[in-house]
Design an enzyme around this catalytic site. Structure first.
Site, PDB file in Angstrom:
ATOM      1  N   ASP A   1     -32.032  -0.615  61.894  1.00  0.00           N
ATOM      2  CA  ASP A   1     -31.813  -0.938  63.082  1.00  0.00           C
ATOM      3  C   ASP A   1     -32.942  -0.321  63.882  1.00  0.00           C
ATOM      4  O   ASP A   1     -33.258   0.894  63.876  1.00  0.00           O
ATOM      5  CB  ASP A   1     -30.536  -0.192  63.454  1.00  0.00           C
TER       6      ASP A   1
ATOM      7  N   HIS B   1     -43.259  -7.219  43.550  1.00  0.00           N
ATOM      8  CA  HIS B   1     -42.210  -6.221  43.143  1.00  0.00           C
ATOM      9  C   HIS B   1     -43.050  -5.183  42.189  1.00  0.00           C
ATOM     10  O   HIS B   1     -42.483  -4.045  41.609  1.00  0.00           O
ATOM     11  CB  HIS B   1     -41.295  -7.109  42.242  1.00  0.00           C
TER      12      HIS B   1
END
Length: 454
Positions: free
Chosen positions: A393, A165
């Site tokens: 995608d 992070h």
């Protein structure tokens, strides 16, 4: 008998194109350094895939690798390592040099039914679909990103990412995934020869901290909490990851109820999708946690985006952290009472308004706040319904599901837009009993609220 762990097919290193990125040191800002002691963010993207493993390795994997390489040309910090800046004792940086890379593991599993679905799944089984971020004990270098692709022959595949992070916030990590997927989809099943790098901002000087006082204050407050073995962080193996969906009409109902109750009390408060959703889930979460005493205080610790706190604002394509903590406090007895939803909305809305008003003025206290509130195991959020994770995608269609597994460490809820409708998906880690309590709460709670405005 099927193996509990996927079979490793291949492990490789993916580099940015040779000579495309010079050696670079990127100092961590005060936004970044606060995350040094946190567990990495673990995301799973589930896709339908009705082909064999050999089909994947022959036709899909080359495109994944080549597109990842080109993506790393822009997102090169993710191929680097976090380290102490040489000749310093407290200055951390992301260091990239030629030859640095991202580890990519390809695996195969036949345990499709155990991980693909909306039913609650064991965290321990989902963890097998994620790569590890192993810190080098000799050099002290901490990799930023690792990726694992697990193929379930003739059923589906999962792309798992483990990301430190301190390198970037959720907006940056999803931007990386969308960019990688776009390049892969556009040039699917062929090796790319060239591509114009996506413009990503990595210059940390756009985050003002002229004398480094904010960085120093936060790091000093967190001193001694750095997790030197992110690879060894464990979660409760009995916990389950459960998914819940709130449709657009449910969220609209929550807003109408909040406005109705506010009018009855003659008060004005913030009414937004985030406020009503987080409040509704928080109140239900507290109800499900039977170990909580009615007399004790409970906390939420949300992340607030501070890009707009600056003039000019921090650009949307900034690859780094630009979020700070937002703390909410309430009594258990108030949240589980008949006005629990309104109490939660009021507390969260007030905290959001205060965070917007204060901006980063109290940033020097963030480290102290995180440590103090963290000891109370606060509820929180990971992800956002604005990130559009279902747009990732690669050429096989949109994900069937996206999970944030790392909420098992923090007790947060995972938040994403809904894949099927204009609503929201919520992920929570619960025991089986808690899942049953929370499921009943959603059904009964929405039913009761519909009577308040009709």
């Amino acid at each position: 008998m099927a193996s509990a762990h996927p079979k490793i097919i291949e492990t490789s290193l993916v580099f940015p194109p040779a000579g495309s990125v010079p050696g670079t040191s990127i100092p961590l800002t005060f936004f970044d350094v606060i995350w040094l002691s946190f567990a990495p963010v673990e995301r799973l993207f589930f896709y339908p895939f009705h082909h064999s493993t050999s089909h994947f390795t022959s036709y899909c994997l080359p495109a994944l690798k080549s597109s990842l390489s080109l993506t790393l040309q822009s997102f090169f910090p993710l191929a680097g390592n976090i380290r102490l800046t040489p000749e310093t004792t407290d200055k951390y940086e992301i260091y990239y040099k030629g030859g640095d890379s991202v580890a990519l593991t390809v695996a195969e599993s036949d345990r499709y039914d155990e991980v693909f679905s909306d039913h609650p799944r064991q965290i321990s089984k989902l963890k097998t679909l994620l790569p590890r971020l192993s810190k080098s004990e000799s050099s002290g270098l901490q990799p930023v990103l690792a990726i694992q692709v697990t193929v379930f022959p003739s059923h589906g595949l999962v792309i798992g990412t483990t990301l430190h992070h301190s390198a970037c916030d959720g907006k940056g990590s999803v931007n990386f995934m969308c960019t990688w997927a776009t390049i892969c989809h556009t040039n699917y099943s062929k090796v790319l020869q060239a591509s114009t790098p996506f413009r990503i901002e990595v210059d940390r000087s756009i985050i003002p901290d002229p004398d480094g006082s904010l960085y120093t204050a936060i790091l000093n407050n967190l001193s001694g909490t750095e997790n030197h073995n992110l690879d060894g962080i464990q979660s409760d193996p009995e916990m389950l990851l459960a998914s819940f969906k709130l449709k657009a009409e449910h969220i609209q109902l929550l807003k109408e109820v909040l406005l109705h109750e506010a009018a009855k009390r003659n008060v004005t408060l913030r009414c937004s999708t985030a406020v009503v959703t987080y409040a509704f889930v928080w109140a239900g979460y507290v109800k499900a946690k039977s170990t909580l005493s009615e007399t004790e205080d409970v906390y939420c610790m949300f992340a607030t985006d501070h890009r707009q706190s600056y003039q000019p604002p921090i650009p949307e394509n900034y690859l780094g952290n630009c979020i700070g903590p937002c703390i909410v406090q309430a009594k258990v007895k108030d949240l589980i009472g008949p006005a629990g939803f309104f109490v939660a909305c009021q507390a969260i809305g007030k905290a959001f308004d205060e965070a917007k008003r204060v901006g980063i003025q109290n940033a020097e206290d963030w480290g102290k706040i995180v440590l103090e509130i963290g000891s109370h195991k606060p509820f929180g959020t990971s992800g956002s319904f604005r990130f559009k994770v279902y747009d990732v995608d690669f050429g096989w269609g949109k994900p069937a599901k996206v999970d944030i597994v790392s909420i098992a460490y923090s007790g947060a809820m995972a938040v994403a837009e809904s894949r099927e409708h204009d609503g929201m998906e919520i992920g929570l880690c619960f025991t089986q009993r808690e899942i049953e309590v929370f499921t009943n709460y959603i059904g009964e709670g929405l039913g009761y609220m519909s009577t308040l405005v009709n």
